[in-house]
Write a protein that holds these residues in place. Structure first.
Motif, PDB file in Angstrom:
ATOM      1  N   SER A   1      -0.350  -6.014  15.943  1.00 16.98           N
ATOM      2  CA  SER A   1      -1.126  -5.054  15.172  1.00 16.98           C
ATOM      3  C   SER A   1      -0.303  -4.548  13.979  1.00 16.98           C
ATOM      4  O   SER A   1       0.875  -4.237  14.120  1.00 16.98           O
ATOM      5  N   GLY A   2      -0.926  -4.555  12.809  1.00 17.85           N
ATOM      6  CA  GLY A   2      -0.244  -4.055  11.611  1.00 17.85           C
ATOM      7  C   GLY A   2       0.606  -5.106  10.910  1.00 17.85           C
ATOM      8  O   GLY A   2       1.249  -4.813   9.897  1.00 17.85           O
ATOM      9  N   ALA A   3       0.589  -6.347  11.402  1.00 18.67           N
ATOM     10  CA  ALA A   3       1.445  -7.391  10.808  1.00 18.67           C
ATOM     11  C   ALA A   3       0.985  -7.787   9.402  1.00 18.67           C
ATOM     12  O   ALA A   3       1.787  -8.239   8.586  1.00 18.67           O
ATOM     13  N   GLY A   4      -0.319  -7.642   9.153  1.00 17.73           N
ATOM     14  CA  GLY A   4      -0.841  -8.023   7.831  1.00 17.73           C
ATOM     15  C   GLY A   4      -1.892  -9.121   7.885  1.00 17.73           C
ATOM     16  O   GLY A   4      -2.234  -9.709   6.858  1.00 17.73           O
ATOM     17  N   LYS A   5      -2.444  -9.357   9.071  1.00 20.39           N
ATOM     18  CA  LYS A   5      -3.403 -10.454   9.236  1.00 20.39           C
ATOM     19  C   LYS A   5      -4.712 -10.177   8.471  1.00 20.39           C
ATOM     20  O   LYS A   5      -5.176 -11.019   7.715  1.00 20.39           O
ATOM     21  N   THR A   6      -5.275  -8.985   8.699  1.00 21.29           N
ATOM     22  CA  THR A   6      -6.547  -8.666   8.037  1.00 21.29           C
ATOM     23  C   THR A   6      -6.360  -8.586   6.528  1.00 21.29           C
ATOM     24  O   THR A   6      -7.215  -9.054   5.759  1.00 21.29           O
ATOM     25  N   THR A   7      -5.241  -8.037   6.105  1.00 23.09           N
ATOM     26  CA  THR A   7      -4.948  -7.966   4.665  1.00 23.09           C
ATOM     27  C   THR A   7      -4.961  -9.374   4.077  1.00 23.09           C
ATOM     28  O   THR A   7      -5.493  -9.600   2.980  1.00 23.09           O
TER      29      THR A   7
ATOM     30  N   ALA B   1       2.896  -4.614   2.668  1.00 24.10           N
ATOM     31  CA  ALA B   1       2.066  -5.070   3.784  1.00 24.10           C
ATOM     32  C   ALA B   1       2.235  -6.580   3.953  1.00 24.10           C
ATOM     33  O   ALA B   1       2.160  -7.106   5.064  1.00 24.10           O
TER      34      ALA B   1
ATOM     35  N   GLU C   1      -9.582 -12.080  14.670  1.00 27.05           N
ATOM     36  CA  GLU C   1      -9.533 -11.708  16.094  1.00 27.05           C
ATOM     37  C   GLU C   1     -10.904 -11.893  16.760  1.00 27.05           C
ATOM     38  O   GLU C   1     -11.498 -10.927  17.258  1.00 27.05           O
TER      39      GLU C   1
ATOM     40  N   PHE D   1       0.869  -1.171   0.000  1.00 30.59           N
ATOM     41  CA  PHE D   1       0.000   0.000   0.000  1.00 30.59           C
ATOM     42  C   PHE D   1       0.910   1.225   0.000  1.00 30.59           C
ATOM     43  O   PHE D   1       1.781   1.336   0.864  1.00 30.59           O
ATOM     44  N   GLN D   2       0.699   2.103  -0.920  1.00 29.27           N
ATOM     45  CA  GLN D   2       1.538   3.310  -1.040  1.00 29.27           C
ATOM     46  C   GLN D   2       3.033   2.969  -0.912  1.00 29.27           C
ATOM     47  O   GLN D   2       3.745   3.516  -0.068  1.00 29.27           O
TER      48      GLN D   2
END
Ligand SMILES: Nc1ncnc2c1ncn2[C@@H]1O[C@H](COP(=O)(O)OP(=O)(O)OP(=O)(O)O)[C@@H](O)[C@H]1O
Length: 290
Positions: free
Chosen positions: A49-55, A29, A167, A24-25
């Protein structure tokens, strides 16, 4: 159907990701992600948080396209046949909402109609999630735990073979989290493959057949929790004596013999010191999870 892999019989792959990347930009990610999830597993995708799980869940569920690499979910690329994909997967995430002013039953009815499910399915799911008595309650009147169960009910209404749980116990109290764990275990016993993201290592240890550690978009390790603990076991043993004292010494024949001879008390157990998943993650990434 089973295939032989590395001497172990495993179920067929439900998810594969090969060399998957997305940025991203201009910021990566996910970078060269490779995983395989077998049918029938509870696979834990662990990272801060921010590791890329949701992505990752978005890529697997056709909400995002990867920049590079191959993804297969139940034998097809996610975007190949999105409606078929959505017949077969269920998603529970932060942003899966429901209509606050409608009752539990009404909320489920909307999705039941979309999926053209028989009328008997709603009472069945309400029963499965212990929501039968709350069917007529407005969603806004539900406790946090009941809301989570309603989200589960919605996610499994169409009997998906694969369930993505992003989560699922974040911000829930321990007793409600336990209820959620029981639901996950039951669904899995009934044949659902579960892809679970969490930063709760104890949750992962309790539920998952295998886990992947993700940090800053990179997979650091994948394995069976018990095997990872053995792999990263420290070269030390813990001796428990009958008087309740515990002594940790190097895993070395001479050191152990000297300790036992000098102790002058009875030994209950001698165990190698196994790290928990949290410690392994910290050792591998230098980062705490929670
Ligand atoms: N649509 C987007 N636009 C820009 N950056 C994004 C977008 N989606 C995700 N990111 C970035 O990608 C990285 C991974 O985000 P992601 O939401 O997948 O992490 P996560 O592991 O699910 O974190 P959390 O546990 O906080 O939900 C983060 O740096 C995030 O800021």
């Amino acid at each position: 159907m089973h295939v032989l892999r590395g001497g172990i019989y495993m179920n067929q792959d439900c998810i594969t990701m090969e060399h998957v990347g997305i940025s991203f930009q201009k910021k990566m990610a996910l970078d060269d992600v490779n995983i395989r999830v077998s049918e029938g597993e509870i696979f834990g995708f662990l990272g801060p948080s921010g590791a890329g799980k949701t992505t990752t869940i978005k890529l697997l569920s056709a909400q995002l396209r990867q920049d590079c690499g191959q993804i297969s979910v139940m034998g097809m690329e996610p975007f190949e046949d999105v409606s078929r994909l959505y017949q077969n997967i269920g998603i529970l995430s932060d942003n899966s909402g429901f209509y606050e002013k409608m009752s539990v039953e009404e909320n489920l009815k909307i999705f039941s109609e979309i999926y053209r499910l028989p009328k008997t399915r709603i009472p069945e799911v309400l029963d499965q999630l212990h929501l039968t008595e709350d069917g007529k309650k407005k969603a806004e009147k539900l406790s946090r735990g009941m809301k989570q169960r309603l989200l589960f009910a919605r996610a499994i209404l169409h009997k998906p073979k694969l369930l993505f749980l992003d989560e699922p116990t974040a911000n829930l109290d321990p007793s409600t989290s336990e209820d959620v764990h029981d639901i996950i275990k039951q669904l899995n016993r009934d044949g659902t493959t579960v892809f679970l993201t969490t930063h709760d290592m104890e949750e992962a240890d309790e539920l998952c057949s295998r886990v992947a550690f993700l940090n800053e978009g990179v997979i650091k390790e994948v394995g069976v929790p018990e095997e990872l603990k053995i792999k990263y076991a420290k070269d030390r043993v813990k001796i428990l004596y009958t008087d309740g004292t515990v002594k940790e010494i190097p895993k070395d024949k001479t050191a152990i013999a000297e300790e036992l001879l000098s102790a002058d008390k009875e030994v209950v157990t001698i165990h190698s010191v196994e790290p928990d998943l949290k410690t392994i993650f910290l050792d591998l990434t230098g980062r705490e999870l929670a």
